[in-house]
Design a protein around this motif. Structure first.
Motif, mmCIF file in Angstrom:
data_model
loop_
_atom_site.group_PDB
_atom_site.id
_atom_site.type_symbol
_atom_site.label_atom_id
_atom_site.label_comp_id
_atom_site.label_asym_id
_atom_site.label_seq_id
_atom_site.Cartn_x
_atom_site.Cartn_y
_atom_site.Cartn_z
ATOM 1 N N TYR A 1 -3.114 -5.810 -2.481
ATOM 2 C CA TYR A 1 -2.607 -4.964 -3.561
ATOM 3 C C TYR A 1 -1.099 -4.793 -3.438
ATOM 4 O O TYR A 1 -0.364 -4.818 -4.428
ATOM 5 N N VAL A 2 -0.654 -4.606 -2.213
ATOM 6 C CA VAL A 2 0.779 -4.437 -1.950
ATOM 7 C C VAL A 2 1.532 -5.702 -2.358
ATOM 8 O O VAL A 2 2.569 -5.637 -3.035
ATOM 9 N N LEU A 3 1.014 -6.847 -1.976
ATOM 10 C CA LEU A 3 1.669 -8.107 -2.320
ATOM 11 C C LEU A 3 1.647 -8.370 -3.827
ATOM 12 O O LEU A 3 2.600 -8.933 -4.381
ATOM 13 N N THR A 4 0.591 -7.942 -4.483
ATOM 14 C CA THR A 4 0.509 -8.104 -5.936
ATOM 15 C C THR A 4 1.581 -7.269 -6.632
ATOM 16 O O THR A 4 2.253 -7.739 -7.558
ATOM 17 N N VAL A 5 1.754 -6.038 -6.192
ATOM 18 C CA VAL A 5 2.795 -5.180 -6.769
ATOM 19 C C VAL A 5 4.177 -5.749 -6.466
ATOM 20 O O VAL A 5 5.055 -5.772 -7.338
ATOM 21 N N ALA A 6 4.381 -6.219 -5.236
ATOM 22 C CA ALA A 6 5.670 -6.829 -4.893
ATOM 23 C C ALA A 6 5.960 -8.004 -5.826
ATOM 24 O O ALA A 6 7.080 -8.134 -6.343
ATOM 25 N N ALA B 1 -2.066 3.622 -1.227
ATOM 26 C CA ALA B 1 -1.047 4.564 -1.707
ATOM 27 C C ALA B 1 0.267 3.833 -1.994
ATOM 28 O O ALA B 1 0.945 4.128 -2.989
ATOM 29 N N SER B 2 0.624 2.897 -1.144
ATOM 30 C CA SER B 2 1.855 2.137 -1.347
ATOM 31 C C SER B 2 1.774 1.297 -2.611
ATOM 32 O O SER B 2 2.735 1.236 -3.389
ATOM 33 N N ALA B 3 0.648 0.652 -2.813
ATOM 34 C CA ALA B 3 0.477 -0.156 -4.023
ATOM 35 C C ALA B 3 0.549 0.722 -5.267
ATOM 36 O O ALA B 3 1.154 0.336 -6.275
ATOM 37 N N ALA B 4 -0.047 1.903 -5.210
ATOM 38 C CA ALA B 4 -0.003 2.819 -6.361
ATOM 39 C C ALA B 4 1.426 3.280 -6.628
ATOM 40 O O ALA B 4 1.895 3.266 -7.784
ATOM 41 N N CYS B 5 2.139 3.668 -5.582
ATOM 42 C CA CYS B 5 3.545 4.076 -5.749
ATOM 43 C C CYS B 5 4.389 2.896 -6.224
ATOM 44 O O CYS B 5 5.283 3.057 -7.066
ATOM 45 N N GLY B 6 4.123 1.734 -5.676
ATOM 46 C CA GLY B 6 4.859 0.542 -6.086
ATOM 47 C C GLY B 6 4.614 0.194 -7.545
ATOM 48 O O GLY B 6 5.546 -0.171 -8.273
ATOM 49 N N ALA B 7 3.364 0.316 -7.987
ATOM 50 C CA ALA B 7 3.057 0.049 -9.396
ATOM 51 C C ALA B 7 3.766 1.055 -10.291
ATOM 52 O O ALA B 7 4.297 0.693 -11.354
ATOM 53 N N ALA B 8 3.823 2.315 -9.864
ATOM 54 C CA ALA B 8 4.552 3.328 -10.629
ATOM 55 C C ALA B 8 6.035 2.968 -10.692
ATOM 56 O O ALA B 8 6.675 3.105 -11.744
ATOM 57 N N TRP B 9 6.591 2.500 -9.573
ATOM 58 C CA TRP B 9 7.995 2.100 -9.547
ATOM 59 C C TRP B 9 8.246 0.966 -10.535
ATOM 60 O O TRP B 9 9.204 1.004 -11.312
ATOM 61 N N VAL B 10 7.374 -0.050 -10.504
ATOM 62 C CA VAL B 10 7.526 -1.195 -11.401
ATOM 63 C C VAL B 10 7.466 -0.742 -12.858
ATOM 64 O O VAL B 10 8.319 -1.120 -13.679
ATOM 65 N N LEU B 11 6.486 0.077 -13.199
ATOM 66 C CA LEU B 11 6.381 0.563 -14.579
ATOM 67 C C LEU B 11 7.582 1.435 -14.948
ATOM 68 O O LEU B 11 8.105 1.335 -16.071
ATOM 69 N N GLY B 12 8.028 2.259 -14.013
ATOM 70 C CA GLY B 12 9.214 3.071 -14.257
ATOM 71 C C GLY B 12 10.451 2.224 -14.512
ATOM 72 O O GLY B 12 11.279 2.546 -15.371
#
Length: 150
Positions: A13-18, A93-104
Protein backbone atom coordinates in the motif's frame (compact mmCIF):
# COMPACT_ATOMS: atom_id res chain seq x y z
CA UNK A 1 26.12 -5.60 14.51
CA UNK A 2 24.01 -7.28 11.80
CA UNK A 3 20.67 -5.77 10.98
CA UNK A 4 17.77 -7.38 9.21
CA UNK A 5 14.71 -5.62 7.97
CA UNK A 6 11.41 -7.28 7.26
CA UNK A 7 8.80 -5.40 5.33
CA UNK A 8 5.25 -5.65 6.62
CA UNK A 9 2.84 -7.47 4.33
CA UNK A 10 0.86 -4.21 3.92
CA UNK A 11 3.92 -2.35 2.60
CA UNK A 12 2.55 -2.68 -0.92
CA UNK A 13 0.00 0.00 0.00
CA UNK A 14 2.85 2.33 0.88
CA UNK A 15 4.59 1.66 -2.43
CA UNK A 16 1.33 2.17 -4.33
CA UNK A 17 0.83 5.59 -2.75
CA UNK A 18 4.47 6.49 -3.42
CA UNK A 19 3.95 5.56 -7.06
CA UNK A 20 0.76 7.63 -7.22
CA UNK A 21 2.79 10.71 -6.30
CA UNK A 22 4.74 10.31 -9.56
CA UNK A 23 1.53 10.98 -11.47
CA UNK A 24 0.92 14.16 -9.49
CA UNK A 25 4.17 15.46 -10.97
CA UNK A 26 2.85 14.61 -14.43
CA UNK A 27 -0.37 16.46 -13.62
CA UNK A 28 1.69 19.53 -12.67
CA UNK A 29 3.60 19.26 -15.93
CA UNK A 30 0.35 19.21 -17.90
CA UNK A 31 -1.05 22.22 -16.00
CA UNK A 32 2.16 24.20 -16.55
CA UNK A 33 2.40 23.25 -20.22
CA UNK A 34 -1.21 24.28 -20.89
CA UNK A 35 -0.73 27.56 -19.03
CA UNK A 36 2.51 28.24 -20.91
CA UNK A 37 0.79 27.67 -24.25
CA UNK A 38 -2.11 29.92 -23.25
CA UNK A 39 0.21 32.67 -22.08
CA UNK A 40 2.37 32.67 -25.19
CA UNK A 41 5.52 32.60 -23.07
CA UNK A 42 8.21 30.53 -24.78
CA UNK A 43 10.92 28.33 -23.34
CA UNK A 44 13.23 28.90 -21.51
CA UNK A 45 11.28 31.67 -19.74
CA UNK A 46 10.52 30.19 -16.29
CA UNK A 47 8.02 32.87 -15.18
CA UNK A 48 6.24 35.89 -16.60
CA UNK A 49 7.59 39.17 -15.28
CA UNK A 50 5.59 41.01 -12.65
CA UNK A 51 4.50 43.52 -15.29
CA UNK A 52 3.39 40.79 -17.71
CA UNK A 53 1.46 38.96 -14.99
CA UNK A 54 -0.26 42.19 -13.88
CA UNK A 55 -1.44 42.96 -17.43
CA UNK A 56 -2.26 39.46 -18.69
CA UNK A 57 -4.38 36.99 -16.69
CA UNK A 58 -2.94 34.14 -18.77
CA UNK A 59 0.60 35.10 -17.77
CA UNK A 60 -0.52 35.27 -14.13
CA UNK A 61 -2.10 31.80 -14.46
CA UNK A 62 1.16 30.49 -15.91
CA UNK A 63 3.07 31.87 -12.93
CA UNK A 64 0.61 30.17 -10.57
CA UNK A 65 0.97 26.83 -12.37
CA UNK A 66 4.76 27.13 -12.33
CA UNK A 67 4.82 28.03 -8.64
CA UNK A 68 2.47 25.15 -7.76
CA UNK A 69 4.78 22.77 -9.61
CA UNK A 70 7.84 24.24 -7.91
CA UNK A 71 6.20 23.80 -4.52
CA UNK A 72 5.41 20.17 -5.34
CA UNK A 73 9.02 19.52 -6.34
CA UNK A 74 10.20 21.11 -3.08
CA UNK A 75 7.94 18.85 -1.03
CA UNK A 76 7.84 15.49 -2.79
CA UNK A 77 11.27 14.25 -1.65
CA UNK A 78 10.65 14.76 2.09
CA UNK A 79 7.15 13.30 1.63
CA UNK A 80 8.50 10.15 -0.04
CA UNK A 81 11.18 9.74 2.61
CA UNK A 82 8.70 10.08 5.46
CA UNK A 83 6.20 7.79 3.73
CA UNK A 84 8.72 5.01 3.09
CA UNK A 85 10.23 5.19 6.57
CA UNK A 86 6.92 5.46 8.45
CA UNK A 87 5.53 2.61 6.37
CA UNK A 88 8.05 0.23 7.91
CA UNK A 89 6.15 0.31 11.23
CA UNK A 90 2.83 1.87 10.32
CA UNK A 91 2.08 0.72 6.77
CA UNK A 92 -1.69 1.20 6.74
CA UNK A 93 -1.68 4.53 8.56
CA UNK A 94 1.21 5.73 6.40
CA UNK A 95 -0.56 4.72 3.21
CA UNK A 96 -3.72 6.51 4.35
CA UNK A 97 -1.79 9.69 5.23
CA UNK A 98 0.15 9.40 1.99
CA UNK A 99 -3.04 9.05 -0.05
CA UNK A 100 -4.42 12.14 1.70
CA UNK A 101 -1.20 14.00 0.85
CA UNK A 102 -1.46 12.97 -2.81
CA UNK A 103 -5.10 14.05 -3.04
CA UNK A 104 -4.30 17.29 -1.22
CA UNK A 105 -1.52 18.04 -3.68
CA UNK A 106 -3.84 17.47 -6.64
CA UNK A 107 -6.37 19.85 -5.06
CA UNK A 108 -3.55 22.33 -4.37
CA UNK A 109 -2.39 22.22 -8.00
CA UNK A 110 -5.87 22.55 -9.46
CA UNK A 111 -6.87 25.33 -7.08
CA UNK A 112 -3.68 27.36 -7.39
CA UNK A 113 -3.70 27.14 -11.18
CA UNK A 114 -7.39 27.98 -11.57
CA UNK A 115 -7.91 30.60 -8.84
CA UNK A 116 -4.46 31.86 -7.90
CA UNK A 117 -2.90 31.78 -4.44
CA UNK A 118 -6.24 31.70 -2.60
CA UNK A 119 -7.18 28.51 -4.46
CA UNK A 120 -4.39 26.51 -2.87
CA UNK A 121 -5.58 26.67 0.75
CA UNK A 122 -7.77 23.56 0.93
CA UNK A 123 -5.22 21.31 -0.70
CA UNK A 124 -2.43 22.83 1.35
CA UNK A 125 -4.26 22.15 4.60
CA UNK A 126 -4.85 18.48 3.78
CA UNK A 127 -1.31 17.90 2.56
CA UNK A 128 0.31 19.78 5.45
CA UNK A 129 -1.48 17.81 8.17
CA UNK A 130 -0.89 14.46 6.49
CA UNK A 131 2.77 15.38 5.89
CA UNK A 132 3.20 16.25 9.56
CA UNK A 133 1.66 12.93 10.60
CA UNK A 134 4.00 11.05 8.27
CA UNK A 135 7.05 12.86 9.63
CA UNK A 136 6.05 12.10 13.22
CA UNK A 137 5.51 8.42 12.35
CA UNK A 138 8.85 8.32 10.51
CA UNK A 139 10.67 9.80 13.49
CA UNK A 140 8.96 7.40 15.86
CA UNK A 141 9.91 4.48 13.59
CA UNK A 142 13.55 5.49 13.87
CA UNK A 143 13.34 5.91 17.63
CA UNK A 144 11.75 2.47 17.99
CA UNK A 145 14.47 0.88 15.88
CA UNK A 146 17.21 2.53 17.95
CA UNK A 147 15.58 1.43 21.21
CA UNK A 148 15.18 -2.14 19.96
CA UNK A 149 18.85 -2.36 18.99
CA UNK A 150 20.08 -1.06 22.36
Amino acid sequence: MPFSLQLPSEYGYVLTVASASFFVNTYHFVLSARARTGSGLKYPIPYATEEQAAKDPKAFKFNCAQRAHGNFVENVTPFLGALLIAGLRFPTASAACGAAWVLGRVWYAAGYTARGPAGRRGGFTISAFSDLALKVMAMWTGVQMVLESA
